[in-house]
Write an enzyme that holds these catalytic residues in place. Structure first.
Site, PDB file in Angstrom:
ATOM      1  N   ASN A  19       0.839  -1.214   0.000  1.00 56.08           N
ATOM      2  CA  ASN A  19       0.000   0.000   0.000  1.00 56.08           C
ATOM      3  C   ASN A  19       0.865   1.253   0.000  1.00 56.08           C
ATOM      4  O   ASN A  19       0.571   2.223  -0.698  1.00 56.08           O
ATOM      5  CB  ASN A  19      -0.934  -0.016   1.214  1.00 56.08           C
ATOM      6  CG  ASN A  19      -2.175  -0.850   0.977  1.00 56.08           C
ATOM      7  OD1 ASN A  19      -3.008  -0.500   0.147  1.00 56.08           O
ATOM      8  ND2 ASN A  19      -2.293  -1.961   1.679  1.00 56.08           N
ATOM      9  N   ARG A  70       2.694   0.976  25.944  1.00 56.60           N
ATOM     10  CA  ARG A  70       2.137   1.569  24.716  1.00 56.60           C
ATOM     11  C   ARG A  70       2.246   3.091  24.732  1.00 56.60           C
ATOM     12  O   ARG A  70       2.476   3.719  23.703  1.00 56.60           O
ATOM     13  CB  ARG A  70       0.654   1.203  24.584  1.00 56.60           C
ATOM     14  CG  ARG A  70       0.416  -0.208  24.131  1.00 56.60           C
ATOM     15  CD  ARG A  70      -1.057  -0.411  23.746  1.00 56.60           C
ATOM     16  NE  ARG A  70      -1.377  -1.830  23.693  1.00 56.60           N
ATOM     17  CZ  ARG A  70      -1.074  -2.615  22.661  1.00 56.60           C
ATOM     18  NH1 ARG A  70      -0.477  -2.127  21.590  1.00 56.60           N
ATOM     19  NH2 ARG A  70      -1.387  -3.885  22.688  1.00 56.60           N
ATOM     20  N   MET A  95       0.732  -2.645  12.315  1.00 54.69           N
ATOM     21  CA  MET A  95       0.023  -3.652  13.098  1.00 54.69           C
ATOM     22  C   MET A  95       0.203  -3.463  14.601  1.00 54.69           C
ATOM     23  O   MET A  95       0.531  -4.402  15.326  1.00 54.69           O
ATOM     24  CB  MET A  95       0.478  -5.056  12.648  1.00 54.69           C
ATOM     25  CG  MET A  95       0.313  -5.291  11.161  1.00 54.69           C
ATOM     26  SD  MET A  95      -1.373  -4.986  10.532  1.00 54.69           S
ATOM     27  CE  MET A  95      -2.136  -6.557  10.890  1.00 54.69           C
ATOM     28  N   ARG A  96      -0.009  -2.242  15.060  1.00 54.81           N
ATOM     29  CA  ARG A  96       0.011  -1.958  16.498  1.00 54.81           C
ATOM     30  C   ARG A  96      -1.288  -1.253  16.879  1.00 54.81           C
ATOM     31  O   ARG A  96      -1.776  -0.402  16.123  1.00 54.81           O
ATOM     32  CB  ARG A  96       1.192  -1.045  16.879  1.00 54.81           C
ATOM     33  CG  ARG A  96       2.558  -1.592  16.580  1.00 54.81           C
ATOM     34  CD  ARG A  96       2.911  -2.822  17.361  1.00 54.81           C
ATOM     35  NE  ARG A  96       2.881  -2.624  18.808  1.00 54.81           N
ATOM     36  CZ  ARG A  96       2.960  -3.621  19.686  1.00 54.81           C
ATOM     37  NH1 ARG A  96       3.059  -4.875  19.268  1.00 54.81           N
ATOM     38  NH2 ARG A  96       2.935  -3.370  20.977  1.00 54.81           N
ATOM     39  N   ILE A  97      -1.812  -1.598  18.033  1.00 57.24           N
ATOM     40  CA  ILE A  97      -2.984  -0.890  18.542  1.00 57.24           C
ATOM     41  C   ILE A  97      -2.501   0.407  19.175  1.00 57.24           C
ATOM     42  O   ILE A  97      -1.519   0.418  19.934  1.00 57.24           O
ATOM     43  CB  ILE A  97      -3.744  -1.770  19.552  1.00 57.24           C
ATOM     44  CG1 ILE A  97      -4.394  -2.926  18.792  1.00 57.24           C
ATOM     45  CG2 ILE A  97      -4.794  -0.950  20.299  1.00 57.24           C
ATOM     46  CD1 ILE A  97      -5.086  -3.937  19.667  1.00 57.24           C
ATOM     47  N   LEU A  98      -3.158   1.509  18.840  1.00 61.80           N
ATOM     48  CA  LEU A  98      -2.707   2.832  19.280  1.00 61.80           C
ATOM     49  C   LEU A  98      -3.499   3.304  20.498  1.00 61.80           C
ATOM     50  O   LEU A  98      -4.688   2.981  20.638  1.00 61.80           O
ATOM     51  CB  LEU A  98      -2.870   3.828  18.122  1.00 61.80           C
ATOM     52  CG  LEU A  98      -2.018   3.474  16.896  1.00 61.80           C
ATOM     53  CD1 LEU A  98      -2.521   4.196  15.650  1.00 61.80           C
ATOM     54  CD2 LEU A  98      -0.554   3.808  17.154  1.00 61.80           C
ATOM     55  N   ASN A 112      -6.707   4.763   7.982  1.00 64.20           N
ATOM     56  CA  ASN A 112      -6.225   3.386   8.004  1.00 64.20           C
ATOM     57  C   ASN A 112      -6.915   2.620   6.888  1.00 64.20           C
ATOM     58  O   ASN A 112      -8.032   2.946   6.502  1.00 64.20           O
ATOM     59  CB  ASN A 112      -6.580   2.754   9.363  1.00 64.20           C
ATOM     60  CG  ASN A 112      -6.138   1.306   9.464  1.00 64.20           C
ATOM     61  OD1 ASN A 112      -4.997   0.969   9.122  1.00 64.20           O
ATOM     62  ND2 ASN A 112      -7.028   0.429   9.921  1.00 64.20           N
ATOM     63  N   HIS A 114      -8.238  -1.240   6.075  1.00 65.35           N
ATOM     64  CA  HIS A 114      -8.522  -2.507   6.743  1.00 65.35           C
ATOM     65  C   HIS A 114      -9.090  -3.475   5.711  1.00 65.35           C
ATOM     66  O   HIS A 114      -9.995  -3.107   4.951  1.00 65.35           O
ATOM     67  CB  HIS A 114      -9.516  -2.286   7.883  1.00 65.35           C
ATOM     68  CG  HIS A 114      -9.746  -3.528   8.680  1.00 65.35           C
ATOM     69  ND1 HIS A 114      -8.820  -4.022   9.572  1.00 65.35           N
ATOM     70  CD2 HIS A 114     -10.785  -4.399   8.689  1.00 65.35           C
ATOM     71  CE1 HIS A 114      -9.282  -5.135  10.114  1.00 65.35           C
ATOM     72  NE2 HIS A 114     -10.472  -5.386   9.595  1.00 65.35           N
ATOM     73  N   THR A 146     -10.443   6.457  14.795  1.00 67.41           N
ATOM     74  CA  THR A 146     -11.023   6.977  16.042  1.00 67.41           C
ATOM     75  C   THR A 146     -10.669   5.979  17.142  1.00 67.41           C
ATOM     76  O   THR A 146     -10.193   4.877  16.844  1.00 67.41           O
ATOM     77  CB  THR A 146     -12.552   7.140  15.898  1.00 67.41           C
ATOM     78  OG1 THR A 146     -13.102   5.885  15.520  1.00 67.41           O
ATOM     79  CG2 THR A 146     -12.920   8.198  14.873  1.00 67.41           C
TER      80      THR A 146
END
Ligand code: GAR
Length: 212
Positions: A19, A70, A95-98, A112, A114, A146
């Site tokens: 991408n 985090r 691939m990380r949760i923010l 993003n 998905h 969000t």
């Protein structure tokens, strides 16, 4: 295309960067009224870093495992992005949760992609989940980020028909080739032309979403 100033884009990656490459190419041929001013990866061996260097884009590696939590990892990324004076943050296979604080800092200027027809299948293993559910269609969604995972308002979404002989691997490849590589540059272009914006109050929604 409008005559607004070119936007400064920072892309966050974790892997191959197909991408990213599509967005690099679209900036280079002026399909996007913007320039990628930096690529940040949480993985030192992400192939997307090589793609960025080949395009003479500055890169930065911020390995998440070197941070205690985090919050400190996100703070380090935020410092880099803000040093680059980004107008738009593009998550491209990051691939990380923010953390909520990070997401709120970039609300309305972070998107993003998905690999599912959101709100179906947020999270991982989207292709297998679509097959397991017996879905007739599958696809990809570009959305504003969000605080709720993979739940932000849609910028663009596109679908394909699942073939009877599709596997999770073939479906992943088809979604990438037939949808993602065109959809993400198109969504970035819409943002950079100020066509799509996020409403500035909750419940958040995308303003002026064009038909896909
Ligand atoms: C893409 O399929 C993207 O949609 C997915 O990761 C892949 C990255 O590929 N993103 C997510 O699953 C985010 N939840 P790429 O590095 O070759 O662009």
């Amino acid at each position: 295309m409008t005559s607004t100033a070119r936007k400064r884009i920072v892309v966050l990656i974790s892997g191959n960067g197909r991408n990213l490459q599509a967005i690099i190419d679209a900036c280079a041929n002026n399909s996007i009224n913007g320039d990628i001013v930096g690529v940040i990866s949480n993985k030192a061996d992400a192939y997307g870093l090589i793609r960025a260097r080949q395009a003479s884009i500055p890169t930065c590696i911020i390995p998440h495992q070197e941070f205690a939590d985090r919050e400190s990892f996100d703070a380090a990324i935020q410092d880099q992005i803000d040093l680059l004076d980004a107008d738009l943050v593009v998550l491209a296979g990051f691939m990380r949760i923010l953390t909520d604080d990070f997401v709120r800092h970039y609300l309305g200027r972070m998107i993003n992609i998905h690999p599912s027809l959101l709100p179906k299948y947020p999270g991982l293993n989207t292709h297998q989940r679509a097959l397991d559910a017996g879905d007739a269609t599958h696809g990809a969604t570009v959305h504003f980020v969000t605080p709720e995972l993979d739940a932000g308002p849609t910028v663009l979404q596109h679908s394909l028909t699942i073939n009877t002989d599709d596997t999770a691997e073939s479906l992943a490849e088809r979604v990438m080739e037939e949808i993602e590589l065109a959809l993400y540059p198109k969504a970035v272009a819409l943002f950079c032309d100020n066509v799509v914006t996020l409403s500035d109050t909750a419940p958040y929604r995308t303003l002026n979403t064009p038909e896909t």
